[in-house]
Design an enzyme around this catalytic site. Sequence first.
Site, PDB file in Angstrom:
ATOM      1  N   ARG A 134       4.370   6.199   4.647  1.00  0.00           N
ATOM      2  CA  ARG A 134       3.332   6.689   3.722  1.00  0.00           C
ATOM      3  C   ARG A 134       2.643   7.932   4.272  1.00  0.00           C
ATOM      4  O   ARG A 134       2.096   8.734   3.510  1.00  0.00           O
ATOM      5  CB  ARG A 134       2.316   5.575   3.452  1.00  0.00           C
ATOM      6  N   ARG A 169      -4.764  -0.962  11.505  1.00  0.00           N
ATOM      7  CA  ARG A 169      -4.315  -1.612  10.268  1.00  0.00           C
ATOM      8  C   ARG A 169      -3.323  -2.731  10.562  1.00  0.00           C
ATOM      9  O   ARG A 169      -3.340  -3.769   9.909  1.00  0.00           O
ATOM     10  CB  ARG A 169      -3.714  -0.573   9.321  1.00  0.00           C
ATOM     11  N   ARG A 184      -7.903  10.919   1.198  1.00  0.00           N
ATOM     12  CA  ARG A 184      -6.542  11.387   1.480  1.00  0.00           C
ATOM     13  C   ARG A 184      -6.188  12.457   0.458  1.00  0.00           C
ATOM     14  O   ARG A 184      -6.788  12.497  -0.626  1.00  0.00           O
ATOM     15  CB  ARG A 184      -5.552  10.222   1.330  1.00  0.00           C
TER      16      ARG A 184
HETATM   17  N1  LIG Z   1     -14.225  -5.695   1.575  1.00  0.00           N
HETATM   18  C1  LIG Z   1     -13.786  -4.606   0.954  1.00  0.00           C
HETATM   19  N2  LIG Z   1     -12.593  -4.102   1.262  1.00  0.00           N
HETATM   20  C2  LIG Z   1     -12.183  -2.999   0.596  1.00  0.00           C
HETATM   21  C3  LIG Z   1     -12.948  -2.378  -0.404  1.00  0.00           C
HETATM   22  N3  LIG Z   1     -12.262  -1.317  -0.878  1.00  0.00           N
HETATM   23  C4  LIG Z   1     -11.097  -1.286  -0.205  1.00  0.00           C
HETATM   24  N4  LIG Z   1     -11.042  -2.295   0.689  1.00  0.00           N
HETATM   25  C5  LIG Z   1      -9.963  -2.649   1.617  1.00  0.00           C
HETATM   26  O1  LIG Z   1      -9.994  -1.784   2.725  1.00  0.00           O
HETATM   27  C6  LIG Z   1      -8.686  -1.700   3.275  1.00  0.00           C
HETATM   28  C7  LIG Z   1      -8.341  -0.249   3.558  1.00  0.00           C
HETATM   29  O2  LIG Z   1      -8.287   0.465   2.351  1.00  0.00           O
HETATM   30  P1  LIG Z   1      -7.780   1.979   2.362  1.00  0.00           P
HETATM   31  O3  LIG Z   1      -8.494   2.740   3.425  1.00  0.00           O
HETATM   32  O4  LIG Z   1      -7.841   2.496   0.976  1.00  0.00           O
HETATM   33  O5  LIG Z   1      -6.264   1.867   2.875  1.00  0.00           O
HETATM   34  P2  LIG Z   1      -4.952   1.280   2.185  1.00  0.00           P
HETATM   35  O6  LIG Z   1      -5.263  -0.087   1.664  1.00  0.00           O
HETATM   36  O7  LIG Z   1      -3.968   1.265   3.299  1.00  0.00           O
HETATM   37  O8  LIG Z   1      -4.574   2.231   1.091  1.00  0.00           O
HETATM   38  C8  LIG Z   1      -7.749  -2.383   2.283  1.00  0.00           C
HETATM   39  O9  LIG Z   1      -7.450  -3.678   2.788  1.00  0.00           O
HETATM   40  C9  LIG Z   1      -8.577  -2.488   1.026  1.00  0.00           C
HETATM   41  O10 LIG Z   1      -8.224  -3.631   0.269  1.00  0.00           O
HETATM   42  C10 LIG Z   1     -14.210  -2.954  -0.718  1.00  0.00           C
HETATM   43  O11 LIG Z   1     -14.964  -2.505  -1.574  1.00  0.00           O
HETATM   44  N5  LIG Z   1     -14.571  -4.054  -0.009  1.00  0.00           N
HETATM   45  N1  LIG Z   2       8.408  -3.106  -2.625  1.00  0.00           N
HETATM   46  C1  LIG Z   2       8.327  -1.981  -1.925  1.00  0.00           C
HETATM   47  N2  LIG Z   2       9.406  -1.521  -1.279  1.00  0.00           N
HETATM   48  C2  LIG Z   2       9.339  -0.382  -0.550  1.00  0.00           C
HETATM   49  N3  LIG Z   2       8.231   0.381  -0.411  1.00  0.00           N
HETATM   50  C3  LIG Z   2       7.120  -0.032  -1.034  1.00  0.00           C
HETATM   51  C4  LIG Z   2       7.103  -1.229  -1.821  1.00  0.00           C
HETATM   52  N4  LIG Z   2       5.859  -1.388  -2.318  1.00  0.00           N
HETATM   53  C5  LIG Z   2       5.126  -0.343  -1.863  1.00  0.00           C
HETATM   54  N5  LIG Z   2       5.878   0.484  -1.096  1.00  0.00           N
HETATM   55  C6  LIG Z   2       5.435   1.705  -0.390  1.00  0.00           C
HETATM   56  O1  LIG Z   2       4.688   1.254   0.733  1.00  0.00           O
HETATM   57  C7  LIG Z   2       3.575   2.098   0.978  1.00  0.00           C
HETATM   58  C8  LIG Z   2       2.287   1.264   0.957  1.00  0.00           C
HETATM   59  O2  LIG Z   2       1.999   0.873  -0.383  1.00  0.00           O
HETATM   60  P1  LIG Z   2       0.532   0.986  -0.984  1.00  0.00           P
HETATM   61  O3  LIG Z   2       0.628   0.666  -2.433  1.00  0.00           O
HETATM   62  O4  LIG Z   2      -0.085   2.273  -0.591  1.00  0.00           O
HETATM   63  O5  LIG Z   2      -0.165  -0.223  -0.185  1.00  0.00           O
HETATM   64  P2  LIG Z   2      -1.681  -0.723  -0.130  1.00  0.00           P
HETATM   65  O6  LIG Z   2      -2.388  -0.188  -1.338  1.00  0.00           O
HETATM   66  O7  LIG Z   2      -1.585  -2.218  -0.126  1.00  0.00           O
HETATM   67  O8  LIG Z   2      -2.224  -0.197   1.160  1.00  0.00           O
HETATM   68  C9  LIG Z   2       3.589   3.186  -0.085  1.00  0.00           C
HETATM   69  O9  LIG Z   2       4.151   4.352   0.465  1.00  0.00           O
HETATM   70  C10 LIG Z   2       4.482   2.590  -1.179  1.00  0.00           C
HETATM   71  O10 LIG Z   2       5.168   3.583  -1.876  1.00  0.00           O
END
Ligand SMILES: Nc1nc2c(ncn2[C@@H]2O[C@H](COP(=O)(O)OP(=O)(O)O)[C@@H](O)[C@H]2O)c(=O)[nH]1
Ligand SMILES: Nc1ncnc2c1ncn2[C@@H]1O[C@H](COP(=O)(O)OP(=O)(O)O)[C@@H](O)[C@H]1O
Length: 197
Positions: free
Chosen positions: A137, A148, A44
């Site tokens: 986001r 998702r 991203r």
């Molecule tokens: N099993 C597994 N899941 C992962 C790993 N790295 C990231 N994830 C999971 O993959 C999912 C998607 O991650 P990402 O594409 O970064 O999207 P985001 O979590 O929405 O920011 C999330 O649930 C992460 O926790 C990994 O190494 N192993």
């Molecule tokens: N407590 C909260 N209240 C409102 N928005 C939140 C909160 N926690 C996270 N966010 C927002 O929600 C979105 C998803 O959070 P993120 O940390 O990217 O989630 P993840 O890593 O679990 O995928 C981001 O845009 C973040 O800024």
Amino acid sequence: MSGPRPVVLSGPSGAGKSTLLKRLMKDYEGVFGFSVSHTTRNPRPGEEDGKDYHFVTREKMQEGIDNEDFIENAEFSGNMYGTSKSSIEDVQAQNLICILDVDIQGVKNIKKTDLNPIYISIQPPSLEILEKRLRDRQTETEESLQKRLEAARIDMELSKEPGVFDLIIINDDLEEAYELLKSALMEEIQKVQDANE
Ligand SMILES: Nc1nc2c(ncn2[C@@H]2O[C@H](COP(=O)(O)OP(=O)(O)O)[C@@H](O)[C@H]2O)c(=O)[nH]1
Ligand SMILES: Nc1ncnc2c1ncn2[C@@H]1O[C@H](COP(=O)(O)OP(=O)(O)O)[C@@H](O)[C@H]1O
């Protein structure tokens, strides 16, 4: 000598794992080290190769899996993700608390290893709020968002099973969620800080 216990953060995509984790790592510099996963998804804007993820092709990822370089790997939302042995070893070699951000399949597979982490699930207040956060986001296409949300439904069900997580934090108010996360990890944080004095 055994180092600090690793921490597994899991929970639906969009629940707030990265937000909480980035804050924790900033507030406690030199205490935590992030286990940089491999993924086949596209970076991203703002994501750095080698820092947020190792961005690789499916071929390269499969080669690593075949070589047994990974302690776990999973398919999530149409992409491959995995934790390499070296990503954890790199952090543990520095005596830092290793933080892993993995999905629920990763949690189940890590339970079969001898890593012995603290398992924490970050959950959204509701699926509706999760959807809003994911949309706001602006990182996902409609297709990837729907995938998702489907994965989130499964995660929210499986995470309720007793014994899967040591702690479940509902990320409604960010400050409150952060305080809960911090206090859950304080004992380990203290150990690392004491060792470095
Ligand atoms: N099993 C597994 N899941 C992962 C790993 N790295 C990231 N994830 C999971 O993959 C999912 C998607 O991650 P990402 O594409 O970064 O999207 P985001 O979590 O929405 O920011 C999330 O649930 C992460 O926790 C990994 O190494 N192993
Ligand atoms: N407590 C909260 N209240 C409102 N928005 C939140 C909160 N926690 C996270 N966010 C927002 O929600 C979105 C998803 O959070 P993120 O940390 O990217 O989630 P993840 O890593 O679990 O995928 C981001 O845009 C973040 O800024």
